[in-house]
Each structure stands twice: as C-alpha cells, then as structure tokens.
Motif scaffolding. Structure first.
Motif, PDB file in Angstrom:
ATOM      1  N   ALA A 133       0.891  -1.130  -0.140  1.00 31.62           N
ATOM      2  CA  ALA A 133      -0.185   0.061   0.001  1.00 31.62           C
ATOM      3  C   ALA A 133       0.939   1.248   0.063  1.00 31.62           C
ATOM      4  O   ALA A 133       0.665   2.375  -0.650  1.00 31.62           O
ATOM      5  CB  ALA A 133      -0.865  -0.072   1.027  1.00 31.62           C
ATOM      6  N   GLY A 134       1.990   1.232   0.720  1.00 27.79           N
ATOM      7  CA  GLY A 134       3.011   2.416   0.650  1.00 27.79           C
ATOM      8  C   GLY A 134       3.894   2.189   1.762  1.00 27.79           C
ATOM      9  O   GLY A 134       4.062   1.239   2.343  1.00 27.79           O
ATOM     10  N   ALA A 135       4.640   3.444   1.890  1.00 32.86           N
ATOM     11  CA  ALA A 135       5.829   3.307   2.841  1.00 32.86           C
ATOM     12  C   ALA A 135       6.309   4.464   3.264  1.00 32.86           C
ATOM     13  O   ALA A 135       5.878   5.673   2.643  1.00 32.86           O
ATOM     14  CB  ALA A 135       7.127   2.735   2.064  1.00 32.86           C
ATOM     15  N   GLY A 136       6.969   4.759   4.493  1.00 28.05           N
ATOM     16  CA  GLY A 136       7.379   5.937   5.194  1.00 28.05           C
ATOM     17  C   GLY A 136       8.921   5.648   5.298  1.00 28.05           C
ATOM     18  O   GLY A 136       9.359   4.630   5.827  1.00 28.05           O
ATOM     19  N   LEU A 137       9.760   6.534   4.566  1.00 25.35           N
ATOM     20  CA  LEU A 137      11.428   6.214   4.418  1.00 25.35           C
ATOM     21  C   LEU A 137      12.095   7.193   4.836  1.00 25.35           C
ATOM     22  O   LEU A 137      11.735   8.296   4.268  1.00 25.35           O
ATOM     23  CB  LEU A 137      11.391   5.761   2.887  1.00 25.35           C
ATOM     24  CG  LEU A 137      10.832   4.648   2.374  1.00 25.35           C
ATOM     25  CD1 LEU A 137      11.353   4.408   0.823  1.00 25.35           C
ATOM     26  CD2 LEU A 137      10.799   3.355   3.311  1.00 25.35           C
ATOM     27  N   ASP A 138      12.925   7.106   6.183  1.00 28.09           N
ATOM     28  CA  ASP A 138      13.722   8.139   6.255  1.00 28.09           C
ATOM     29  C   ASP A 138      14.990   7.780   5.888  1.00 28.09           C
ATOM     30  O   ASP A 138      16.018   8.863   6.213  1.00 28.09           O
ATOM     31  CB  ASP A 138      13.659   8.202   8.059  1.00 28.09           C
ATOM     32  CG  ASP A 138      14.646   9.137   8.488  1.00 28.09           C
ATOM     33  OD1 ASP A 138      14.406  10.392   8.066  1.00 28.09           O
ATOM     34  OD2 ASP A 138      15.134   8.950   9.572  1.00 28.09           O
ATOM     35  N   VAL A 139      15.274   6.813   5.428  1.00 28.79           N
ATOM     36  CA  VAL A 139      16.596   6.371   4.772  1.00 28.79           C
ATOM     37  C   VAL A 139      16.607   5.534   3.539  1.00 28.79           C
ATOM     38  O   VAL A 139      15.668   5.089   3.398  1.00 28.79           O
ATOM     39  CB  VAL A 139      17.313   5.293   5.981  1.00 28.79           C
ATOM     40  CG1 VAL A 139      17.755   6.089   7.382  1.00 28.79           C
ATOM     41  CG2 VAL A 139      16.385   4.246   6.459  1.00 28.79           C
ATOM     42  N   PHE A 140      17.678   5.603   2.701  1.00 28.05           N
ATOM     43  CA  PHE A 140      17.580   5.080   1.387  1.00 28.05           C
ATOM     44  C   PHE A 140      18.771   4.301   1.064  1.00 28.05           C
ATOM     45  O   PHE A 140      19.707   4.241   1.668  1.00 28.05           O
ATOM     46  CB  PHE A 140      17.458   6.352   0.358  1.00 28.05           C
ATOM     47  CG  PHE A 140      16.347   7.201   1.007  1.00 28.05           C
ATOM     48  CD1 PHE A 140      15.064   6.836   0.271  1.00 28.05           C
ATOM     49  CD2 PHE A 140      16.430   8.235   1.713  1.00 28.05           C
ATOM     50  CE1 PHE A 140      13.920   7.698   0.762  1.00 28.05           C
ATOM     51  CE2 PHE A 140      15.139   9.178   2.186  1.00 28.05           C
ATOM     52  CZ  PHE A 140      13.868   8.823   1.538  1.00 28.05           C
ATOM     53  N   GLU A 141      18.448   3.524   0.250  1.00 21.38           N
ATOM     54  CA  GLU A 141      19.483   2.492  -0.190  1.00 21.38           C
ATOM     55  C   GLU A 141      20.878   3.211  -0.660  1.00 21.38           C
ATOM     56  O   GLU A 141      21.934   2.629  -0.478  1.00 21.38           O
ATOM     57  CB  GLU A 141      19.086   1.342  -1.088  1.00 21.38           C
ATOM     58  CG  GLU A 141      20.163   0.331  -1.271  1.00 21.38           C
ATOM     59  CD  GLU A 141      19.478  -0.922  -2.216  1.00 21.38           C
ATOM     60  OE1 GLU A 141      18.310  -0.934  -2.194  1.00 21.38           O
ATOM     61  OE2 GLU A 141      20.395  -1.775  -2.365  1.00 21.38           O
ATOM     62  N   HIS A 142      20.686   4.214  -1.417  1.00 20.80           N
ATOM     63  CA  HIS A 142      21.767   4.912  -1.991  1.00 20.80           C
ATOM     64  C   HIS A 142      21.965   6.239  -1.781  1.00 20.80           C
ATOM     65  O   HIS A 142      22.209   7.510  -2.276  1.00 20.80           O
ATOM     66  CB  HIS A 142      21.754   4.858  -3.642  1.00 20.80           C
ATOM     67  CG  HIS A 142      21.587   3.430  -4.035  1.00 20.80           C
ATOM     68  ND1 HIS A 142      22.639   2.699  -3.908  1.00 20.80           N
ATOM     69  CD2 HIS A 142      20.515   2.739  -4.636  1.00 20.80           C
ATOM     70  CE1 HIS A 142      22.281   1.452  -4.537  1.00 20.80           C
ATOM     71  NE2 HIS A 142      20.997   1.334  -4.650  1.00 20.80           N
ATOM     72  N   GLU A 143      21.798   6.545  -0.318  1.00 19.61           N
ATOM     73  CA  GLU A 143      21.778   7.818   0.289  1.00 19.61           C
ATOM     74  C   GLU A 143      23.143   8.717  -0.097  1.00 19.61           C
ATOM     75  O   GLU A 143      24.079   8.123  -0.014  1.00 19.61           O
ATOM     76  CB  GLU A 143      21.555   7.723   1.749  1.00 19.61           C
ATOM     77  CG  GLU A 143      20.638   8.549   2.492  1.00 19.61           C
ATOM     78  CD  GLU A 143      20.504   8.052   4.118  1.00 19.61           C
ATOM     79  OE1 GLU A 143      19.828   7.011   4.198  1.00 19.61           O
ATOM     80  OE2 GLU A 143      21.050   8.903   4.843  1.00 19.61           O
ATOM     81  N   PRO A 144      22.929   9.986  -0.201  1.00 21.92           N
ATOM     82  CA  PRO A 144      21.742  10.788  -0.353  1.00 21.92           C
ATOM     83  C   PRO A 144      20.921  10.901  -1.447  1.00 21.92           C
ATOM     84  O   PRO A 144      20.044  11.645  -1.624  1.00 21.92           O
ATOM     85  CB  PRO A 144      22.483  12.207  -0.008  1.00 21.92           C
ATOM     86  CG  PRO A 144      23.894  12.011  -0.663  1.00 21.92           C
ATOM     87  CD  PRO A 144      24.146  10.740  -0.496  1.00 21.92           C
ATOM     88  N   ALA A 145      21.213   9.948  -2.477  1.00 21.59           N
ATOM     89  CA  ALA A 145      20.408   9.924  -3.694  1.00 21.59           C
ATOM     90  C   ALA A 145      19.075   9.078  -3.353  1.00 21.59           C
ATOM     91  O   ALA A 145      18.937   8.192  -2.502  1.00 21.59           O
ATOM     92  CB  ALA A 145      21.307   9.002  -4.803  1.00 21.59           C
ATOM     93  N   VAL A 146      18.219   9.759  -4.001  1.00 20.26           N
ATOM     94  CA  VAL A 146      16.892   9.239  -3.907  1.00 20.26           C
ATOM     95  C   VAL A 146      16.190   8.910  -5.096  1.00 20.26           C
ATOM     96  O   VAL A 146      16.262   9.646  -5.911  1.00 20.26           O
ATOM     97  CB  VAL A 146      15.761  10.378  -2.925  1.00 20.26           C
ATOM     98  CG1 VAL A 146      14.584   9.716  -2.839  1.00 20.26           C
ATOM     99  CG2 VAL A 146      16.442  10.500  -1.795  1.00 20.26           C
ATOM    100  N   ASN A 147      15.937   7.691  -5.309  1.00 20.73           N
ATOM    101  CA  ASN A 147      15.273   7.107  -6.544  1.00 20.73           C
ATOM    102  C   ASN A 147      14.121   8.098  -6.924  1.00 20.73           C
ATOM    103  O   ASN A 147      13.141   8.394  -6.183  1.00 20.73           O
ATOM    104  CB  ASN A 147      14.819   5.568  -6.001  1.00 20.73           C
ATOM    105  CG  ASN A 147      14.196   5.029  -7.460  1.00 20.73           C
ATOM    106  OD1 ASN A 147      13.729   5.690  -8.244  1.00 20.73           O
ATOM    107  ND2 ASN A 147      14.159   3.762  -7.329  1.00 20.73           N
ATOM    108  N   PRO A 148      14.179   8.486  -8.094  1.00 16.97           N
ATOM    109  CA  PRO A 148      13.191   9.625  -8.737  1.00 16.97           C
ATOM    110  C   PRO A 148      11.769   8.637  -8.675  1.00 16.97           C
ATOM    111  O   PRO A 148      10.773   9.401  -8.547  1.00 16.97           O
ATOM    112  CB  PRO A 148      13.677   9.837  -9.938  1.00 16.97           C
ATOM    113  CG  PRO A 148      15.183   9.409  -9.988  1.00 16.97           C
ATOM    114  CD  PRO A 148      15.285   8.522  -9.094  1.00 16.97           C
ATOM    115  N   ARG A 149      11.745   7.484  -8.649  1.00 16.24           N
ATOM    116  CA  ARG A 149      10.457   6.904  -8.874  1.00 16.24           C
ATOM    117  C   ARG A 149       9.929   6.881  -7.470  1.00 16.24           C
ATOM    118  O   ARG A 149       8.525   6.918  -7.480  1.00 16.24           O
ATOM    119  CB  ARG A 149      10.656   5.457  -9.468  1.00 16.24           C
ATOM    120  CG  ARG A 149      10.705   5.255 -10.773  1.00 16.24           C
ATOM    121  CD  ARG A 149      11.318   4.052 -11.051  1.00 16.24           C
ATOM    122  NE  ARG A 149      10.682   2.915 -10.576  1.00 16.24           N
ATOM    123  CZ  ARG A 149      11.341   1.790 -10.292  1.00 16.24           C
ATOM    124  NH1 ARG A 149      12.692   1.609 -10.708  1.00 16.24           N
ATOM    125  NH2 ARG A 149      10.440   0.667 -10.033  1.00 16.24           N
TER     126      ARG A 149
END
Ligand SMILES: NC(=O)C1=CN([C@@H]2O[C@H](COP(=O)(O)OP(=O)(O)OC[C@H]3O[C@@H](n4cnc5c(N)ncnc54)[C@H](O)[C@@H]3O)[C@@H](O)[C@H]2O)C=CC1
Ligand SMILES: O=C(O)C(=O)CO
Length: 333
Positions: free
Chosen positions: A264-280
């Motif tokens: 359904a959805g997600a709440g993300l404070d952290v990312f796999e390739h931080e600080p890059a955030v997937n544009p999708r």
C-alpha cells in the motif's frame, strides 16, 4: 605508541557549538567549521595524522582507509549510533578501538518512526499539501481524503532493540498489536510489558502484518533482509516504515511493488543509495503513496548535543586507559 594528554582529534563535520567548544577545551581538536564533507583524500590524511577520528554516519571508514591509517590512530569515536559506515573488524584487528552513541537518540528516532507510521496511512502530507499548494479546498466531505485506521492493526517490528522497543511502547498507546522478529527473542518481561508476539520466522510475520517497521542495524546479515522474495510476502494493504538503514530493504523492488499496488505504501527516512533518492520514489511521494524524509530520525537539538557529549565521554574514558562506555566490538554487531 602512548596517547598524548591533548590528543589530535579530527572531527569530520560541524557539531553543535557547545560540543565543539568543549572539544577545543579538552583536545587538540581539528574541527570542520564549514561542514563540507571530507573527501576520501582528506579522510586518509586524517587517519595518517590523528590519534582520534570523530566521523559521522556518512563518512565511509572502510578497510582500505583503515589500512592507510598511521600507528598513532587509536580510536574511531563515531558521532552516530549505526556503525555500518565503519569496518569495525578491520579497525579492531589493527588495534583501533571503535565507539558509537547509542541510547541518546532512541526516543527521537522512535518518535520519527511513529510520525511516518501515522503519516502514510492517514495521508498527512497529502492533506497538508492541499492547503499550501494553492489548490482550492471546498470543505469537509464524507468521502474525501480517506486514509486507513491505525487502531487495532498489527505492527511487525524487525529488530526489537532499543529503538524497536521504544516504537513498540508508543505503538501500544495507539492501539496497535505488537509483533516482532529479532535475532534473539527478547526477555519475557519485555514481551509481557509490550504484549509482544515473537515470530521466529520473518517470512511468516511479514505475510500477516498491516504495518512493518524496520529497526535493525545494517550489517552483512541484514543487507536486503527485506529481499524481493520477502517483499512479495507482504500484504497489498500493508505499509512499510524504515528509519534504520536503506540497505536493509531491496528498495528497487519495494518501489516496484508500491507502483503496482502490491504494497500500500511506505514511510522512509533512509535510502539505499543515500543521499541519492530514487526519482520513482519521489514520484510515488507526489502521488501520496509514500512519505520520504531526508534521514531526520535523530535530528533534534537535544539529541545532537547528547550525541556529542557521548563522543567526548567515550574519548576521555579511552584516554584515561579505561574501556569506553560505548565500545563496539565485531562480536556485538
Ligand atoms: N534514522 C535515524 O536517524 C537513525 C537510525 N538508526 C538506525 O537504527 C538502528 C537500530 O538502533 P538501535 O535500536 O539503537 O540498535 P539495537 O542494537 O539496540 O537494536 C537492533 C536490534 O536489531 C536486532 N538485529 C540485528 N541483526 C538482526 C537480524 N539479522 N535479524 C533480526 N534482528 C536483528 C538486534 O538483535 C537488536 O535487537 C541503528 O543501527 C541505525 O542503523 C539509529 C539512530 C538514528
Ligand atoms: O546515529 C545514527 O545511526 C543515524 O542514523 C543518525 O543519527
């Protein structure tokens, strides 16, 4: 090589003023007043000169860098709880101690986890943006901006340590049923206090939860713990919240499953390739399916000062020849 009374301490980022002032009083502190991240070359230079380095969670202190360190480097005192930025094994093998800053950011990070946990199902950011975007709001409507109820739902916590337990305490007050998966089952008194159900099988837990909160560290064992296979076990009505580390989730697959309506959805404070955030993911955020934060879990004035104070205590205890209170050993990871 003995450590000097006022050791050369290289601090990689700007820290709160009170922390920097105390560091200057106590150490030969080389501060980073303009806060620009140190290049790899500058980090290597620091490792060749400093007796103590104070990196933050975004500085990669890997085996190659540790191999370059001079014999004077004795302590890596991380300004951060997670130590996945440091090759602890390589450091300890070379006789360099490692410390971190646990506990002082537990409550702040748990608060932010709850904020995401509430924001996504209740469409908080989507609703708030209506009023500041210039769109016309025609008033309350029985069928407009409906989210999903939190009360009574099942929360599955992956990693029932300090932050996981602090999330569980808060979540109980919101009427959530607490379930958890952890490397080791927590003591029965904690399970009873939290009325928490333990799942030995992560797969089985994931398949039954309404909300999943990731609160384990990023280690070789937890890299993509939520793999493509496991993400596909999650119910289409369920939400995923991650305030731990991006690498714990196969982010590409999570994104694809949310796009496809299979999560359904997600709440993300952290990312796999931080600080890059997937544009999708950004596109999904614009569509109200996810809420994204720029790694703000521990970002309070109070927390950052206490983290700095912990760094200083760790350094001073180490310099006095004692075990620093927050020593990290490879065996504890
Ligand atoms: N978003 C943010 O700003 C912040 C993020 N963090 C992240 O939160 C993480 C957790 O912090 P704490 O709760 O203080 O750590 P903790 O060490 O108290 O708890 C982590 C728990 O995860 C469990 N765990 C470890 N490996 C596991 C595995 N393979 N499978 C299942 N469970 C596993 C451990 O047994 C432990 O109970 C940190 O490592 C850091 O990455 C921490 C502070 C702020
Ligand atoms: O301390 C950590 O591990 C963070 O992610 C930032 O506070």
């Amino acid at each position: 090589m003995a450590i000097r009374k006022r050791p050369l301490v290289v601090v990689t980022r700007k820290l709160p003023d009170s922390v920097e002032t105390r560091m200057r009083e106590l150490f030969d502190a080389r501060l980073n007043l303009d806060d620009s991240p140190l290049s790899k070359a500058a980090l290597i230079e620091a490792a060749k000169q400093a007796e103590i380095i104070v990196p933050t969670v975004t500085d990669k202190i890997d085996a190659a860098l540790i191999a370059e360190a001079g014999p004077q480097l004795k302590l890596i005192a991380n300004f951060g709880n997670g130590v996945d930025n440091i090759d602890v094994e390589a450091a300890v093998k070379k006789g360099i101690a490692v410390t971190n800053t646990p506990r002082v950011l537990t409550e702040d990070t748990a608060d932010m986890t709850m904020a995401l946990l509430l924001a996504v199902p209740r469409r908080l950011v989507e609703g708030a943006s209506v009023l500041i975007s210039g769109q016309e709001w025609t008033g309350w409507s029985p069928t407009w901006m409906l989210g999903h109820r939190i009360w009574g739902k099942r929360l599955g916590i992956v990693g029932m340590g300090r932050i996981g337990q602090a999330v569980a305490r808060r979540a109980r007050a919101f009427g959530l049923q607490i379930h958890y998966h952890n490397r080791r089952r927590v003591p029965v008194e904690i399970e009873e206090e939290l009325e928490a159900t333990y799942w030995e099988s992560l797969d089985q837990m994931l398949a039954r939860m309404d909300i999943i909160s990731i609160n384990c560290p990023h280690t070789p064992a937890t890299y993509h713990l939520l793999s493509a296979r496991r993400l596909k076990l999650i119910r289409p009505e369920a939400y995923v919240v991650n305030t731990a580390r991006g690498e714990v989730i196969d982010e590409n697959t999570l994104t694809r499953l949310i796009e496809a309506g299979e999560i359904a959805g997600a709440g993300l404070d952290v990312f796999e390739h931080e600080p890059a955030v997937n544009p999708r993911l950004v596109k999904l955020a614009k569509a109200g399916k996810v809420v994204l934060l720029p790694h703000m879990g521990s970002a309070t004035v109070e927390g950052r000062v206490e983290m700095g104070e912990k760094v200083i205590i760790n350094i001073r205890t180490f310099m006095d020849g004692h075990k620093p209170p927050d020593r990290v050993l490879p065996s504890t990871l």
